[in-house]
Design a protein around this motif. Sequence first.
Motif, mmCIF file in Angstrom:
data_model
loop_
_atom_site.group_PDB
_atom_site.id
_atom_site.type_symbol
_atom_site.label_atom_id
_atom_site.label_comp_id
_atom_site.label_asym_id
_atom_site.label_seq_id
_atom_site.Cartn_x
_atom_site.Cartn_y
_atom_site.Cartn_z
ATOM 1 N N HIS A 1 0.816 -1.219 0.000
ATOM 2 C CA HIS A 1 0.000 0.000 0.000
ATOM 3 C C HIS A 1 0.849 1.269 0.000
ATOM 4 N N LYS A 2 2.147 1.165 0.210
ATOM 5 C CA LYS A 2 2.967 2.352 0.447
ATOM 6 C C LYS A 2 2.969 3.342 -0.723
ATOM 7 N N LEU A 3 2.707 2.824 -1.926
ATOM 8 C CA LEU A 3 2.700 3.706 -3.095
ATOM 9 C C LEU A 3 1.608 4.789 -2.987
ATOM 10 N N ALA B 1 -0.569 -3.605 12.214
ATOM 11 C CA ALA B 1 -0.146 -2.263 12.623
ATOM 12 C C ALA B 1 1.353 -2.211 12.873
ATOM 13 N N GLY B 2 2.046 -1.459 12.015
ATOM 14 C CA GLY B 2 3.467 -1.186 12.210
ATOM 15 C C GLY B 2 3.561 0.225 12.765
ATOM 16 N N GLY B 3 3.552 1.202 11.854
ATOM 17 C CA GLY B 3 3.435 2.600 12.271
ATOM 18 C C GLY B 3 1.972 3.032 12.233
ATOM 19 N N GLY B 4 1.131 2.200 11.638
ATOM 20 C CA GLY B 4 -0.308 2.430 11.690
ATOM 21 C C GLY B 4 -0.935 3.012 10.433
ATOM 22 N N SER B 5 -0.167 3.135 9.332
ATOM 23 C CA SER B 5 -0.742 3.852 8.188
ATOM 24 C C SER B 5 -1.784 3.044 7.417
ATOM 25 N N ASN B 6 -1.521 1.762 7.180
ATOM 26 C CA ASN B 6 -2.531 1.012 6.409
ATOM 27 C C ASN B 6 -3.784 0.805 7.245
ATOM 28 N N LEU B 7 -3.593 0.481 8.523
ATOM 29 C CA LEU B 7 -4.755 0.259 9.389
ATOM 30 C C LEU B 7 -5.546 1.561 9.517
ATOM 31 N N GLY B 8 -4.829 2.643 9.780
ATOM 32 C CA GLY B 8 -5.505 3.934 9.913
ATOM 33 C C GLY B 8 -6.251 4.293 8.644
ATOM 34 N N LEU C 1 -5.205 -6.679 3.285
ATOM 35 C CA LEU C 1 -4.080 -7.511 2.830
ATOM 36 C C LEU C 1 -3.107 -6.537 2.169
ATOM 37 N N THR C 2 -2.126 -6.090 2.958
ATOM 38 C CA THR C 2 -1.326 -4.937 2.537
ATOM 39 C C THR C 2 -0.329 -5.221 1.424
ATOM 40 N N GLY C 3 0.086 -6.478 1.251
ATOM 41 C CA GLY C 3 1.058 -6.674 0.176
ATOM 42 C C GLY C 3 1.476 -8.109 -0.032
HETATM 43 C C1 LIG Z 1 5.096 -1.099 5.719
HETATM 44 C C2 LIG Z 1 4.144 -2.199 5.656
HETATM 45 C C3 LIG Z 1 3.237 -2.457 6.704
HETATM 46 C C4 LIG Z 1 3.216 -1.695 7.996
HETATM 47 O O1 LIG Z 1 3.131 -0.310 7.901
HETATM 48 P P1 LIG Z 1 1.876 0.509 8.406
HETATM 49 O O2 LIG Z 1 2.297 1.916 8.332
HETATM 50 O O3 LIG Z 1 1.589 0.067 9.816
HETATM 51 O O4 LIG Z 1 0.779 0.197 7.501
HETATM 52 C C5 LIG Z 1 2.334 -3.481 6.548
HETATM 53 N N1 LIG Z 1 2.326 -4.256 5.445
HETATM 54 C C6 LIG Z 1 3.184 -4.055 4.427
HETATM 55 C C7 LIG Z 1 3.126 -4.953 3.251
HETATM 56 C C8 LIG Z 1 4.113 -3.023 4.498
HETATM 57 O O5 LIG Z 1 4.957 -2.822 3.484
#
Ligand SMILES: *Cc1c(COP(=O)(O)O)cnc(C)c1O
Length: 458
Positions: free
Chosen positions: A117-119, A269-276, A418-420
Motif C-alpha cells: 500500500h505504500k505507493l 499495525a506497524g506505524g499504523g498507516s494502512n490500518l488507519g 491484505l497490505t502486500g
Molecule cells: C510497511 C508495511 C506495513 C506496515 O506499515 P503501516 O504503516 O503500519 O501500515 C504493513 N504491510 C506491508 C506490506 C508493508 O509494506
Amino acid sequence: MNEEKKIPYKIYLEEDEMPKQWYNVRADMKNKPAPLLHPQTFKPVTLEDLSEVFCEELAKQELDETTPYIDIPQEIQDFYKMYRPSPLVRAYCLEKALDTPAKIYYKFEGNNTSGSHKLNSAIAQAYYAKQQGLKGVTTETGAGQWGTALSMACAYFGLDCEVFMVKCSYEQKPFRREVMRTYGANVTPSPSMETAVGRKINEEFPGTSGSLGCAISEAVEAAASKEGYRYVLGSVLSQVLLHQTVIGLETKAALDKYDIKPDIIIGCAGGGSNLGGLISPFVGEMLRGEADYQIIAVEPKSCPSLTRGKYAYDYCDTGKVCPLQKMYTLGNGFIPSASHAGGLRYHGMSATLSQLYDDGYIQATSVEQTSVFAAAQQFAKVEGILPAPESSHAIRVAIDEAMKCKETGEEKTIVFGLTGTGYFDMVSYKRFNDGEMGDYIPTEEDLAKGFASLPYIE
Ligand SMILES: *Cc1c(COP(=O)(O)O)cnc(C)c1O
C-alpha cells in the motif's frame, strides 16, 4: 442465500466511483491527538518548524486537524488509476477451507511493483515535493517496500531519491535494492559513514545491523544538509494516514454498493498507516454515532507497542532529530528481536491511532510469528496470493475470528487489509519451511530498557 450469490469474487469500482478526496479522521475526533513537540524546545511545532523538514503542503496536512475532506490533486488521482481501485475480494475459497459461516473479505494492496500500500502515500509526497520545486527527497526504508514505492513515485515526477536502508535488510534483500536502483534511487546501507548521526552510531555500536529509528535520523540529516531536499516518511505521520484513507474509502464504497456492513475490521499495525487508512471512514461513522464496528489492530508479539507500550511523548527516531509525538511506544531505544515482519518493527504508533485506541474505538492484539507464517501458508494455498509477513498478521486474526464464528454459528462479516505480497521475504519463508523460525517475546526486563529511553515530559 440468493442475494449473497450475487456478490462477485472481486468487487471493483468504476473510475467515477473512486475517491476524489482523502478523509481526515482527526476532524471528527473529539479528543484530538496531542500536538507534535519540537525536539529541542519541547514546544508544539509550528508550520515553520515542520516546513524545514517536510514539504510545505505536507506540513500543512500534518497539522490540519479540522478539515474533514482534502482534495486529491488530479495528477495523483490519475496515477492512482494505473493501479487502483485495488480489489475487495470475497475470500470464498478461504471460507470454504475453514468451513466457517463467517463472510470474509480482504482489500488487496499488493498489485503494484512496490508490492504494498505504500505507493498510495509515496506518490502524494513526491507530487507535493515536485509542486514545491524541490530537487529531491530523502527517506529510510526497513523491509524495503517504502523505499521501492518512493523510488517509483520519484521516477514518475523526475525527482532525485536518496534511500537509507537498514543494513540488515540491505544485506538480506539485495533484490529490493536493485528494484530501487532500477527506478533511479540512490540506496545507502544504514548506519552509514555519510552522516554525522550514522558515524556516531557506528562508533557507539560497531558492527550494528541498523534500525529504522537510526535510518530515519540519517535521512533527516541528509535532507537538511542539501539545498532543495526534504525528508519524507512512509508511515506513522498523520499525513501518511490521510493519503492511505484511499484504501478505506474504496473499501467502504465497494461494500456500500452491495449493502454489506462489516462487523469486524482487521489490519496489521506497524506505524499504523494502512490500518488507519482502512478504518478511518468506518471510525468516522463511529465518532459521529452513525454506526458501530469491532476494529482490531494486530501487531507482532516481538514489537507490541499498543498491547504492552506506554502512552507517552517519545521521539520518532533514535537520533532524536524528529519532532516528539504522543503515542503508544516501547521507547525510541527499544530494539526489537529479529522479527521477519520488517515493516512492523517500529517502536511507536501513529498518534491518531494511539488516541483512538486510548479512547476505546479500536482494540489491539499481538500474535507470534510462527502462527503468522502458518496463517500465511494456509491463505496462500487457497487464495492464490503469497502474502507479505506483515499482512499475514491480519490474516492470522481474520482466520481466528472466522473460527470463533464456526463455534458459535454466527455469520459475521469480516474485512481485513491484505497490505502486500511477500516475494522478497523468501529468506523468512525458508526459515519457516525449514522449521527454524522462533518466537521471541520480549521480557519485562527487555521492555524496561526501552521505557528507560523515554524522554520525561510533563
Ligand atoms: C510497511 C508495511 C506495513 C506496515 O506499515 P503501516 O504503516 O503500519 O501500515 C504493513 N504491510 C506491508 C506490506 C508493508 O509494506
